[in-house]
Enzyme design. Sequence first.
Site, PDB file in Angstrom:
ATOM      1  N   GLY A  59       0.912  -1.671  -0.134  1.00 20.19           N
ATOM      2  CA  GLY A  59      -0.278  -0.297   0.118  1.00 20.19           C
ATOM      3  C   GLY A  59       0.774   1.048  -0.336  1.00 20.19           C
ATOM      4  O   GLY A  59       2.000   1.144   0.282  1.00 20.19           O
ATOM      5  N   ALA A 101       8.262   4.242   4.741  1.00 15.75           N
ATOM      6  CA  ALA A 101       8.886   3.531   5.902  1.00 15.75           C
ATOM      7  C   ALA A 101       9.436   4.751   6.952  1.00 15.75           C
ATOM      8  O   ALA A 101       8.901   4.619   8.128  1.00 15.75           O
ATOM      9  CB  ALA A 101      10.724   3.131   5.455  1.00 15.75           C
ATOM     10  N   ASP A 105      -0.930   3.699  -3.946  1.00 10.32           N
ATOM     11  CA  ASP A 105       0.131   4.238  -3.849  1.00 10.32           C
ATOM     12  C   ASP A 105       0.736   4.996  -5.175  1.00 10.32           C
ATOM     13  O   ASP A 105       1.933   5.389  -4.890  1.00 10.32           O
ATOM     14  CB  ASP A 105       1.077   2.905  -3.957  1.00 10.32           C
ATOM     15  CG  ASP A 105       2.386   1.725  -3.354  1.00 10.32           C
ATOM     16  OD1 ASP A 105       2.818   3.084  -2.806  1.00 10.32           O
ATOM     17  OD2 ASP A 105       2.988   1.373  -3.319  1.00 10.32           O
ATOM     18  N   SER A 127      10.221   9.096  -1.338  1.00 12.25           N
ATOM     19  CA  SER A 127      10.469   7.782  -2.519  1.00 12.25           C
ATOM     20  C   SER A 127      11.562   8.002  -3.018  1.00 12.25           C
ATOM     21  O   SER A 127      12.054   9.493  -3.885  1.00 12.25           O
ATOM     22  CB  SER A 127       9.991   7.906  -3.735  1.00 12.25           C
ATOM     23  OG  SER A 127       9.304   6.993  -4.853  1.00 12.25           O
ATOM     24  N   LYS A 163     -20.452 -11.442   1.054  1.00  8.44           N
ATOM     25  CA  LYS A 163     -21.244 -12.523   1.342  1.00  8.44           C
ATOM     26  C   LYS A 163     -19.503 -13.646   1.899  1.00  8.44           C
ATOM     27  O   LYS A 163     -19.994 -14.831   2.367  1.00  8.44           O
ATOM     28  CB  LYS A 163     -21.421 -13.326   0.026  1.00  8.44           C
ATOM     29  CG  LYS A 163     -22.576 -12.239  -1.104  1.00  8.44           C
ATOM     30  CD  LYS A 163     -23.063 -12.963  -1.908  1.00  8.44           C
ATOM     31  CE  LYS A 163     -23.142 -12.489  -3.418  1.00  8.44           C
ATOM     32  NZ  LYS A 163     -23.700 -13.122  -4.558  1.00  8.44           N
ATOM     33  N   LYS A 173     -17.476 -14.847   0.460  1.00  7.44           N
ATOM     34  CA  LYS A 173     -17.533 -15.639  -0.367  1.00  7.44           C
ATOM     35  C   LYS A 173     -16.542 -16.126  -1.539  1.00  7.44           C
ATOM     36  O   LYS A 173     -16.541 -14.663  -1.889  1.00  7.44           O
ATOM     37  CB  LYS A 173     -19.106 -16.041  -1.675  1.00  7.44           C
ATOM     38  CG  LYS A 173     -19.489 -17.654  -2.002  1.00  7.44           C
ATOM     39  CD  LYS A 173     -21.092 -17.347  -2.184  1.00  7.44           C
ATOM     40  CE  LYS A 173     -21.560 -17.444  -3.475  1.00  7.44           C
ATOM     41  NZ  LYS A 173     -22.445 -17.259  -3.498  1.00  7.44           N
TER      42      LYS A 173
HETATM   43  N1  LIG Z   1      11.115   2.017   2.557  1.00  6.02           N
HETATM   44  C1  LIG Z   1       9.721   1.781   1.875  1.00  6.02           C
HETATM   45  O1  LIG Z   1       8.914   2.998   2.428  1.00  6.02           O
HETATM   46  C2  LIG Z   1       9.219   1.076   1.449  1.00  6.02           C
HETATM   47  C3  LIG Z   1       9.636  -0.149   0.847  1.00  6.02           C
HETATM   48  N2  LIG Z   1       8.810  -1.023   0.482  1.00  6.02           N
HETATM   49  C4  LIG Z   1       9.476  -2.255  -0.460  1.00  6.02           C
HETATM   50  O2  LIG Z   1      10.317  -3.407   0.695  1.00  6.02           O
HETATM   51  C5  LIG Z   1      11.591  -4.104  -0.113  1.00  6.02           C
HETATM   52  C6  LIG Z   1      12.275  -4.063   0.911  1.00  6.02           C
HETATM   53  O3  LIG Z   1      12.819  -1.831   0.841  1.00  6.02           O
HETATM   54  P1  LIG Z   1      13.629  -1.547   1.972  1.00  6.02           P
HETATM   55  O4  LIG Z   1      13.415  -1.674   2.856  1.00  6.02           O
HETATM   56  O5  LIG Z   1      13.448   0.422   1.691  1.00  6.02           O
HETATM   57  O6  LIG Z   1      14.895  -1.278   1.215  1.00  6.02           O
HETATM   58  P2  LIG Z   1      16.059  -0.612   1.468  1.00  6.02           P
HETATM   59  O7  LIG Z   1      17.166   0.111   0.427  1.00  6.02           O
HETATM   60  O8  LIG Z   1      15.963   0.728   2.971  1.00  6.02           O
HETATM   61  O9  LIG Z   1      17.216  -1.576   2.455  1.00  6.02           O
HETATM   62  C7  LIG Z   1      17.990  -3.163   1.824  1.00  6.02           C
HETATM   63  C8  LIG Z   1      18.355  -3.996   3.070  1.00  6.02           C
HETATM   64  O10 LIG Z   1      18.563  -4.804   1.780  1.00  6.02           O
HETATM   65  C9  LIG Z   1      19.962  -5.274   2.588  1.00  6.02           C
HETATM   66  N3  LIG Z   1      20.641  -6.379   0.994  1.00  6.02           N
HETATM   67  C10 LIG Z   1      21.891  -6.263   0.851  1.00  6.02           C
HETATM   68  N4  LIG Z   1      22.577  -7.298   0.095  1.00  6.02           N
HETATM   69  C11 LIG Z   1      21.349  -8.635   0.888  1.00  6.02           C
HETATM   70  C12 LIG Z   1      21.205  -9.781   0.480  1.00  6.02           C
HETATM   71  N5  LIG Z   1      22.041 -10.068  -0.539  1.00  6.02           N
HETATM   72  N6  LIG Z   1      20.241 -10.275   1.008  1.00  6.02           N
HETATM   73  C13 LIG Z   1      19.302  -9.154   1.720  1.00  6.02           C
HETATM   74  N7  LIG Z   1      19.311  -8.478   1.591  1.00  6.02           N
HETATM   75  C14 LIG Z   1      20.440  -7.833   1.338  1.00  6.02           C
HETATM   76  C15 LIG Z   1      20.355  -4.146   2.526  1.00  6.02           C
HETATM   77  O11 LIG Z   1      22.049  -4.194   3.058  1.00  6.02           O
HETATM   78  P3  LIG Z   1      22.826  -2.844   2.577  1.00  6.02           P
HETATM   79  O12 LIG Z   1      21.814  -1.298   2.687  1.00  6.02           O
HETATM   80  O13 LIG Z   1      23.799  -2.841   3.461  1.00  6.02           O
HETATM   81  O14 LIG Z   1      23.108  -2.800   1.549  1.00  6.02           O
HETATM   82  C16 LIG Z   1      19.464  -3.573   3.070  1.00  6.02           C
HETATM   83  O15 LIG Z   1      19.235  -3.850   4.539  1.00  6.02           O
HETATM   84  C17 LIG Z   1      11.789  -3.186  -1.551  1.00  6.02           C
HETATM   85  O16 LIG Z   1      11.457  -4.231  -2.399  1.00  6.02           O
HETATM   86  C18 LIG Z   1      10.597  -2.113  -1.046  1.00  6.02           C
HETATM   87  O17 LIG Z   1      10.214  -1.328  -2.078  1.00  6.02           O
HETATM   88  C19 LIG Z   1       7.577  -1.204   0.559  1.00  6.02           C
HETATM   89  C20 LIG Z   1       6.718  -0.480   1.056  1.00  6.02           C
HETATM   90  C21 LIG Z   1       7.370   0.812   1.999  1.00  6.02           C
HETATM   91  O1  LIG Z   2       6.513   0.996  -1.896  1.00  2.92           O
HETATM   92  C1  LIG Z   2       6.976   2.312  -1.178  1.00  2.92           C
HETATM   93  C2  LIG Z   2       5.819   3.371  -0.681  1.00  2.92           C
HETATM   94  O2  LIG Z   2       4.455   2.662  -0.946  1.00  2.92           O
HETATM   95  C3  LIG Z   2       8.471   3.008  -1.243  1.00  2.92           C
HETATM   96  O3  LIG Z   2       8.171   3.726  -2.344  1.00  2.92           O
HETATM   97  P1  LIG Z   2       9.738   4.275  -2.683  1.00  2.92           P
HETATM   98  O4  LIG Z   2      10.461   2.537  -2.782  1.00  2.92           O
HETATM   99  O5  LIG Z   2       9.665   4.404  -4.327  1.00  2.92           O
HETATM  100  O6  LIG Z   2      10.028   5.165  -1.607  1.00  2.92           O
END
Ligand SMILES: NC(=O)C1=CN([C@@H]2O[C@H](COP(=O)(O)OP(=O)(O)OC[C@H]3O[C@@H](n4cnc5c(N)ncnc54)[C@H](OP(=O)(O)O)[C@@H]3O)[C@@H](O)[C@H]2O)C=CC1
Ligand SMILES: O=C(CO)COP(=O)(O)O
Length: 492
Positions: A145, A149, A253, A263, A407, A409
């Site tokens: 959604g 974060a 979104d 973003s 429903k 269903k």
């Molecule tokens: N951030 C947001 O607001 C939102 C994000 N999402 C989705 O969530 C997912 C994660 O995003 P987000 O948390 O923002 O990402 P980030 O870029 O904040 O974090 C990614 C993480 O993955 C780590 N990583 C690096 N290498 C690996 C590996 N080999 N295996 C597993 N993890 C690894 C990174 O480490 P390092 O930083 O050291 O490389 C980091 O901790 C994405 O698909 C995003 O679209 C969905 C909704 C909201």
């Molecule tokens: O999915 C997200 C908000 O809902 C985060 O978007 P970004 O990866 O562009 O920051």
Amino acid sequence: MKEENRDMPDKQRIGILGAGTWGMALARMLANCDKEVTVWSALPQEVEQLSTTHIHPKLPGVDFPETIRYTTDIEEACTNQNIIMFAVPSVFVRSTAEKAKPYIKDNQIIVDVAKGIEADTFMTLTEVIEDVLDNDTLHLVALSGPTHAEEVARGLPTAIVSACKNLDAAKYVQKFFSSPFMRVYTNNDVKGIEICGALKNIIALAAGISGGLGYGDNARAALITRGLAEMERLGGRIGCTPHTFSGLTGMGDLIVTCTSEFSRNNQAGHLIGEGKTPAEAVKEVGMVVEGINALPAAVQLAETYKVDMPIVMTVNKIVNEGLNPKDAVNALLQRDLKSETPLPSINDVFEESVLRKTRKSGMKRVITYGTFDLLHYGHINLLRRAKELGDYLIVGLSTDEFNWNEKQKKCYFTYEQRKQLLESVRYVDLVIPECAWDQKRKDVHEYHVDTFVMGDDWKGQFDFLEEEGAEVVYLPRTPEISTTRIKKDLNK
Ligand SMILES: NC(=O)C1=CN([C@@H]2O[C@H](COP(=O)(O)OP(=O)(O)OC[C@H]3O[C@@H](n4cnc5c(N)ncnc54)[C@H](OP(=O)(O)O)[C@@H]3O)[C@@H](O)[C@H]2O)C=CC1
Ligand SMILES: O=C(CO)COP(=O)(O)O
């Protein structure tokens, strides 16, 4: 899955795979709601830093509860959890599922919050996890959604969708993630939810590029609106529910990602619009830019299904083929002129003309409503007798969302499949969607209905339509047959 079996001891537990900003924002919210949270990261230095400082470098000013446990041992994160959540970037979902596979138990609820489509397989991320774990007893839920974060980590009001083919699992996750500031809705269109999550990131790149070029709010609004049209077009072609695209994971979104300063996709696009290369932009953003990862699959899907997606194609040309952003936008604006309304399908044109003709010639129009799942001879009997009451039979066919929401269903066949079956029945002239209980009054007028027909199990319940000028008839059901009975017999 029975929800009552899932009632947990006082402490509810979750293992979160991924310590990025999103995994950590949710970890914080859940820990503050008294859940037992274990966070796994592939990176030992990340685990070390989080467990000692209780601060995430990408979420400055946010403190994390000391109750959150951190580990690099994926077995520890996956063992004895009510929910296991994947929060790694899309490109790591497959490898993380492979690492977790030995520790996943039957009936486990698995939630994916990453957004993307795998490049070579075109699988959405719950499909990737399902593919790797290869266990029919699991419940895969997409949680998605408009949820930056940075805002969730600060406890700002947010709404999100828990999508699963199994209603009980969707509801379980809804309950688990509901908090004083997070409102969770359910949905059963998992594919639609995930397609929205992946494609909106590409449109956000476009919005960012436009901003980086110095274009204004008008251009951004146009990109959001036309971007949604592209998402919906592709989604429709691959069987997603249209309604999903106007919901939180679609329009919601898309709005937040195309307009928010938080973003990553919007930021990366902005830098590209200002003249940076995509690689420089990703490096400067310093977090995952999922729109770039989603491009190969989106382009392939558009080509495979022959769907016109000019914004997605233009972003791909800029990001992957080095096209100058300004020239790309000009080319986008100079395309052949079009209508905003899609051309009506041959069916619509045909039905419209039939309706108009029948109005003029004074034919008698009959309407009936229902789900008509697993079409059987009891349905055909009813349709035949309904048609005998007039000259033109309209069927209000309950949509999947209506069945689900009103429903509780779940149909075996989708709305589109049920519609096709009904349209091939000789007694049926027109199939329209039934989306709400109270649309019948409106339909009677809109379709100039003379007679309203239902099975006699509804006797008396629609007599109020006589006030609208329709004759109301309840026909006896064929006693020995029903969809419920077929399902029961097959389960024996
Ligand atoms: N951030 C947001 O607001 C939102 C994000 N999402 C989705 O969530 C997912 C994660 O995003 P987000 O948390 O923002 O990402 P980030 O870029 O904040 O974090 C990614 C993480 O993955 C780590 N990583 C690096 N290498 C690996 C590996 N080999 N295996 C597993 N993890 C690894 C990174 O480490 P390092 O930083 O050291 O490389 C980091 O901790 C994405 O698909 C995003 O679209 C969905 C909704 C909201
Ligand atoms: O999915 C997200 C908000 O809902 C985060 O978007 P970004 O990866 O562009 O920051």
